[in-house]
Design a protein around this motif. Structure first.
Motif, short mmCIF file in Angstrom:
data_model
loop_
_atom_site.label_atom_id
_atom_site.label_comp_id
_atom_site.label_asym_id
_atom_site.label_seq_id
_atom_site.Cartn_x
_atom_site.Cartn_y
_atom_site.Cartn_z
N VAL A 6 0.78 -1.17 -0.02
CA VAL A 6 -0.08 0.21 -0.01
C VAL A 6 0.99 1.34 0.09
N SER A 7 0.59 2.16 -1.00
CA SER A 7 1.36 3.48 -1.08
C SER A 7 0.71 4.46 -0.51
N ALA A 8 -0.73 4.40 -0.74
CA ALA A 8 -1.62 5.63 0.02
C ALA A 8 -2.91 4.98 0.29
N LEU A 9 -3.64 5.63 1.14
CA LEU A 9 -4.85 5.32 1.60
C LEU A 9 -5.73 6.83 1.57
N HIS A 10 -6.85 6.52 1.04
CA HIS A 10 -7.72 7.72 1.10
C HIS A 10 -9.16 7.59 1.42
N VAL A 11 -9.73 8.30 2.26
CA VAL A 11 -11.31 8.37 2.45
C VAL A 11 -11.82 9.67 2.01
N TYR A 12 -13.25 9.50 1.83
CA TYR A 12 -14.00 10.48 0.89
C TYR A 12 -15.35 10.97 2.02
N PRO A 13 -15.10 11.53 3.01
CA PRO A 13 -16.18 11.93 4.07
C PRO A 13 -17.62 12.00 3.17
N VAL A 14 -17.75 12.94 2.20
CA VAL A 14 -18.81 13.11 1.48
C VAL A 14 -18.42 12.69 0.15
N LYS A 15 -19.40 11.95 -0.36
CA LYS A 15 -19.55 11.35 -1.74
C LYS A 15 -19.22 12.55 -2.87
N SER A 16 -18.19 12.30 -3.53
CA SER A 16 -17.81 13.36 -4.86
C SER A 16 -17.00 14.44 -4.40
N LEU A 17 -16.58 14.80 -2.94
CA LEU A 17 -15.85 15.80 -2.77
C LEU A 17 -14.53 15.20 -2.87
N ASP A 35 -15.78 6.74 5.38
CA ASP A 35 -15.74 6.94 3.91
C ASP A 35 -17.18 6.90 3.34
N ARG A 36 -17.20 8.15 2.74
CA ARG A 36 -18.71 8.17 2.05
C ARG A 36 -19.87 7.86 3.12
N ARG A 37 -20.12 8.42 4.03
CA ARG A 37 -21.40 8.38 5.20
C ARG A 37 -22.24 9.58 4.75
N TRP A 38 -21.78 10.75 3.93
CA TRP A 38 -22.30 11.84 3.65
C TRP A 38 -22.53 11.96 2.14
N MET A 39 -23.76 12.53 1.66
CA MET A 39 -23.70 12.80 0.10
C MET A 39 -24.74 14.02 0.11
N ALA A 62 -13.74 18.22 2.60
CA ALA A 62 -14.69 17.96 3.79
C ALA A 62 -13.74 17.07 4.81
N GLN A 63 -13.28 17.60 5.88
CA GLN A 63 -12.44 17.36 6.88
C GLN A 63 -13.58 16.41 8.11
N LEU A 64 -13.33 15.00 8.50
CA LEU A 64 -14.00 14.63 9.53
C LEU A 64 -13.67 15.33 10.84
N THR A 65 -14.57 15.73 11.50
CA THR A 65 -14.44 16.28 13.02
C THR A 65 -14.86 15.33 14.18
N ARG A 66 -14.72 15.49 15.52
CA ARG A 66 -15.18 14.72 16.50
C ARG A 66 -16.59 14.10 16.10
N GLY A 67 -16.90 12.81 16.34
CA GLY A 67 -18.13 12.45 16.38
C GLY A 67 -18.84 12.03 14.92
#
Length: 275
Positions: A6-17, A35-39, A62-67
């Motif tokens: 693995v050279s990189a890991l990515h999450v997308y908190p909001v789909k398509s952002l 990952d992709r819990r919002w859209m 979109a950066q994930l915050t506490r909670g």
């Protein structure tokens, strides 16, 4: 020869952002944690809104915050904080052929996106991936679910395959558009040191401590033609994929993954074939 890793890991908190790059990520049954819990959905039709319709979403972070909340930001806009919606009525929305229930976010988030995009949209949150969305029919087992990704919990790509694709683009009639960066393909997991296109033949793989099933390669759409730094659209890579990587009606790049075990992925984790 170096072992695939693995050279990189990515999450997308909001789909398509935009993606958020991480050094480690917990693997949940429906995808990477966060990952992709919002859209976004259209305010009238309640259908999902993605970069297919709004290429400018590529510029929004979109950066994930506490909670599990969000901090939204975009060029020329004041940031917007969004909390996870409190328990309350669910609303039925549609993403491609799937219908499922979500919780609406605070209307202030809708207004923030509406002003940015010039159209009325709503931000929604998927509170229960375990019961809301099944994995793509025909390739899943009973009880397997996905967050708000298009069809599968994770997507893996290979740097060697990207190098091979860019070499083909360089020989084509839109060579000026290349070489393309990996962010065009919006992967969760990027693998180094695997042979080009080896992921096409994966069936089951172990990445670090987690075993995944590889149900089918990923068919690509117009989002891959969108420059993730500017929102501008071109012709590649779809033009070249159509010439060299077309199987049936699909233009293939990357491999979908379904977790068969739990654990945490890390940058540097090795990838081995299970079968």
């Amino acid at each position: 020869m170096a072992m695939p890793e693995v050279s990189a890991l990515h999450v997308y908190p909001v789909k398509s952002l935009r993606a958020t790059s991480v050094r480690a990520a917990v693997v949940e049954p429906w995808g990477l944690a966060g990952d992709r819990r919002w859209m976004l959905v259209d305010a009238v039709t309640l259908r999902g809104v993605t970069q297919r319709e709004q290429a400018g979403l590529a510029l929004v972070s979109a950066q994930l915050t506490r909670g599990g909340g969000l901090r939204l930001s975009a060029p020329g806009r004041a940031p917007q904080e969004v909390a996870v919606p409190a328990p309350g009525p669910l609303e039925r929305v549609r993403l491609f052929a799937a219908e499922f229930d979500v919780r609406p976010a605070d209307p202030a988030a809708d207004a923030w996106f509406g002003e940015l995009l010039g159209t009325k949209v709503r931000l929604v949150h998927l509170d229960e991936p375990a019961v809301r969305r099944p994995v793509k029919p025909g390739f899943s087992r009973p009880g397997e679910t996905v967050s708000l990704a298009d069809g599968y919990p994770l997507l893996a790509t290979s740097t060697s395959s990207l190098d091979a694709l860019n070499a083909l683009i360089a020989q084509g009639d839109h060579a000026h558009e290349g070489p393309l960066p990996m962010d065009r393909f919006r992967p969760n997991v990027v693998i180094d040191h695997a042979p080009a296109w080896a992921e096409d033949a994966w069936h089951r793989v172990r990445i670090g401590e987690v075993v995944f099933r590889a149900p089918e390669p990923c068919g690509r759409c117009v989002v891959t033609t969108t420059d993730q730094a500017s929102g501008a659209r071109g012709r590649e890579p779809l033009r070249t994929l159509g010439r060299f990587r077309k199987v049936g009606a699909k233009l293939l790049f990357g491999q979908n993954l379904i977790p068969e075990s739990s654990g945490t992925l890390h940058v540097g984790d090795p990838l081995t074939l299970v079968e």
